[in-house]
Write an enzyme that holds these catalytic residues in place. Sequence first.
Site, mmCIF file in Angstrom:
data_model
loop_
_atom_site.group_PDB
_atom_site.id
_atom_site.type_symbol
_atom_site.label_atom_id
_atom_site.label_comp_id
_atom_site.label_asym_id
_atom_site.label_seq_id
_atom_site.Cartn_x
_atom_site.Cartn_y
_atom_site.Cartn_z
ATOM 1 N N ASN A 53 62.998 34.899 85.922
ATOM 2 C CA ASN A 53 63.137 36.352 85.744
ATOM 3 C C ASN A 53 61.763 37.009 85.670
ATOM 4 O OD1 ASN A 53 66.070 35.855 85.043
ATOM 5 N ND2 ASN A 53 65.076 34.896 83.293
ATOM 6 N N GLU A 71 63.029 28.489 96.487
ATOM 7 C CA GLU A 71 62.940 27.241 95.738
ATOM 8 C C GLU A 71 62.040 26.214 96.410
ATOM 9 O OE1 GLU A 71 63.753 27.223 92.865
ATOM 10 O OE2 GLU A 71 65.239 28.821 92.702
ATOM 11 N N HIS A 94 56.208 25.875 88.370
ATOM 12 C CA HIS A 94 57.285 26.218 89.308
ATOM 13 C C HIS A 94 57.752 27.653 89.099
ATOM 14 C CE1 HIS A 94 60.843 25.163 91.840
ATOM 15 N NE2 HIS A 94 61.403 26.131 91.117
ATOM 16 N N GLU A 95 58.034 28.007 87.851
ATOM 17 C CA GLU A 95 58.552 29.355 87.583
ATOM 18 C C GLU A 95 57.490 30.426 87.814
ATOM 19 O OE1 GLU A 95 61.691 29.472 87.313
ATOM 20 O OE2 GLU A 95 61.826 27.290 87.108
#
Length: 956
Positions: free
Chosen positions: A343, A398, A375-376
């Site tokens: 988010n 992704e 990653h985020e």
Amino acid sequence: MQRRAKIGMAVGVGTCLLVAIILIVAITAKETADNDHAPLDGPWDNIRLPENIKAKAYKLSLHINWEHMNYTGTQEVTMDVTGEETKYFLIHTVGLVIDKAATTLHKLGGKSDEELTIKRTFMDTEKKPELRHDFYVVESEEAVAAGSYKMKISFAGQVQTEKLTGMYRSKYERKLQDGGTEMIYQVSTDFEPVDARSAFPCFDEPAQKAKWTTDIKVTFPAGIDIHEYNIISNMPLKEDLSREGQVLSGSFMESVPMSTYLVCFAVSDFLYKEATYTRDDDSTVTMRVYARREQEFQDSADYALEVTPDIIKEYEKFYKVPYPLPKLDQIALPEFNSGAMENWGIITYRESSLLYNPTTSSTAEKQRVCAVIAHEAAHQWFGNIVTMAWWNDLWLNEGFASFVEYYGIDAAEPDWNILDFFYPDEMTTAMNFDSSPSSHPISVQVSSPEELSGLFDTISYRKGSSINWMMMKFMGDDKFADGLAQYIADFQYGNAAMVDLFDSLNKVANVNVTKVMLTWTLQMGFPYVTASLDTSIPGSTTITLEQDRFIVGEAKDDDTSEFDYKWHIPFSYVYKVKDGDVKTSDIHWIWSDNDTSKTVTVNEEIEWIKGNADGNFYYLVNYEDDNLAALANALEAGELPKATDKTSLVYDVFRLAETNHVEYDKALDMTKYAKTETEYVVLSRILSEVLSAGDGVKSDDTAYGNLWKYVAEMLKPRVDDMGWDPKSDNEPITAPKMRDMALRNYCKAVQDKTDTTVQEALTKFTEFVADPKTKKSEIKDVFTTVMRTAIIYDDDSNTNWNSMWQLLQDSDWEADQRIYIAALARSKNETVLRKMIEDSFAEDAKAGTWRYLYYVSYHGDHYDLAWELLQDNWDEYAVKYNTTSFTMGYLVEIPEVFDTQEKYNEVAAFFKSKESNIGTGLKTVEETLSKIKSNIKWKADHFENVKTWFTNVELE
């Protein structure tokens, strides 16, 4: 007074909801006559929103009742209508109570807004009960022309308390000073891919990017100190939170344009730690990590604050676009569906993915935390700034985040040499999945919410990252980075499709990226290349290369490809000159539209070649017998200098043995040198292949017994070399990995409770049970080994199991809980395991109900038990997880280990009977059945060969 206050609040909110429902019933009755003549067909027949309406801005207001976990809200959306005039405004909503009478529609512009007459409103299912497109339709009396419009909707909803999706409640037990416990609740959101619509009405598609202004109010029951609670969302607060009586409220700044699945907020009593990231131009980003207020959890937030600025700095350099928001919050939630969610400005994590305790957490946990953060954070660009236009290109999100995370980790922890892990962690995982007849192209059309959730799989993540790595290697690192920067700049705050990325890369590449990559993205699977050497001309070698599709099992009848399963292949190789050095070639292209075979001439006589230099590309390489024998000798002699070349060679040979291109005994022969192998990534691959082959002959006592003796002999030199404790304070990251892998598998393989290594593990367990807080730090990097060994060698009274079960109940640390459960699942006592599965459905079960059964299924002795318990408890699992793609997939794959036609028929029949509630696990059913078919074929093709090899293998 406290009791009365609670009752009064409940009556107030409940009355409002009841009145709303009565109004809706009355309005629905009034509308019946109108609806009788409404057309059945309309834009709601399509799963996609109409293209002529685009959201521009939302004003969302929510009021949450904390005691009853329900809420009311209003959603005001400003939108543009383009093209032809329309009467229908479609917006997504599911599971909400919509006050249809309060819905309004205005045309914007001029001196004042013009309210339009609404003819009727309805859900798509009112027109066609079979539809599941989740559309609330507002039909205007007259068709409206292009322009700007505003729609306002009032609604009520329930906070999810059974599932961890949408707007949901999480919880944990806080230990009190008097020895008791108190349940602490949080409310947060997890919307990807299509759960925003379950929390509020919205245009719930990734291409519908809009600015968001959010106001959130929470009413708490008497007895809760609201000064301990906070609300965070994507953007900073406009002003400090307001606290009046038992009402906590906050208004947040307008966001940048973003997709609905990135909207997020969280309400908790967590505390935070803060750091500031300062750029060279003195601009700053405020970074906070939120976690439980207990000191252990607050102390464990420091590592995330330490590495996040380094990761963001690297990405700003890599993408050539600064992180656009003034703040970045990260919050560790006690209950969370996946590892984390990107988010924008408020990344949500499960606790084990964000928190690292330097005293008690293992090196593996530290690496995982750094990887998940990287990653985020990568998604803040790939996914958030530029978003895929539709879910068929999920891999753009992704796959790129899974690829770029390695560079984020490398920036934060340069001593780890993390790039060496890309091939074994990403490519082999992807190819294992992608070789199945039930795989799918990386870009695939979807037509339902369940199919959307099913795309979050190994193909989107691992294959996506693998082909990105491949592009980088054939373009060159710098050109690839320049092309990505161009792509981000061209599409920032917008949406893009796969071909847009390729077009950006083409601007800087020396090869037609689009032509190459469409063969890798529009067809599933991958090729193997057969390399043949001709040294008949002295001083020269001719290499002939031919490609074929690699597939494990039989292709489906409808399995076709517009490229006829041919690929444009960048081929590189390592080779040894006769009586000379080992060298690496340039890239040679195999163009599938021109080359039925490719020949390469080398003006040197070559002893051997090893294809796919450094494991950079997404294919296997097959060899003639002489070359394969020479490579086996090269492995033993240490002539292959890079671990990735050794790892990819071993992987290729075993995959090709699996499909009868290499004799299985020759593949197993290549592992005989492993006692001298000191590279972790290589030895772990060899061990994995040997265990997999041995598992296929577990029905033969002699062969299976020799498997474990062979493994014990293979690992004994590493056990003796590594010992139980670090050799120094600055060991490379591979050292604790090697130590735990060698000790854990040796202790299982030796099958001797009197073995000195096993005895030491059991002693460490006894000491740990007596003093967990002190002793954990001494065994943190071998914690898994100690726990599993304790259960494997438990006594008939289950003494160790009972002690560990209590440790699990006392544990607040999720990473430890998972290790306990995985160890407990290895018990030989079925009665104990059945009781464990029964207890896993308790509300206070640690680490997630599904995990207990999943870990039981890992143990070779319990395949049948796990399958039985899955069937017995299916409906309960389905209620909890059938909207959760990752978890449902884990459960559905439990029977994939079976290898008989009888079991195949049994599994197929069961899942057929459960189609109505299998939800997001439907795609995994196909994959599981395909895997069982492959197991049946493996048994028919290789059982005798592998059994003979293990039966006759020379042991010390």
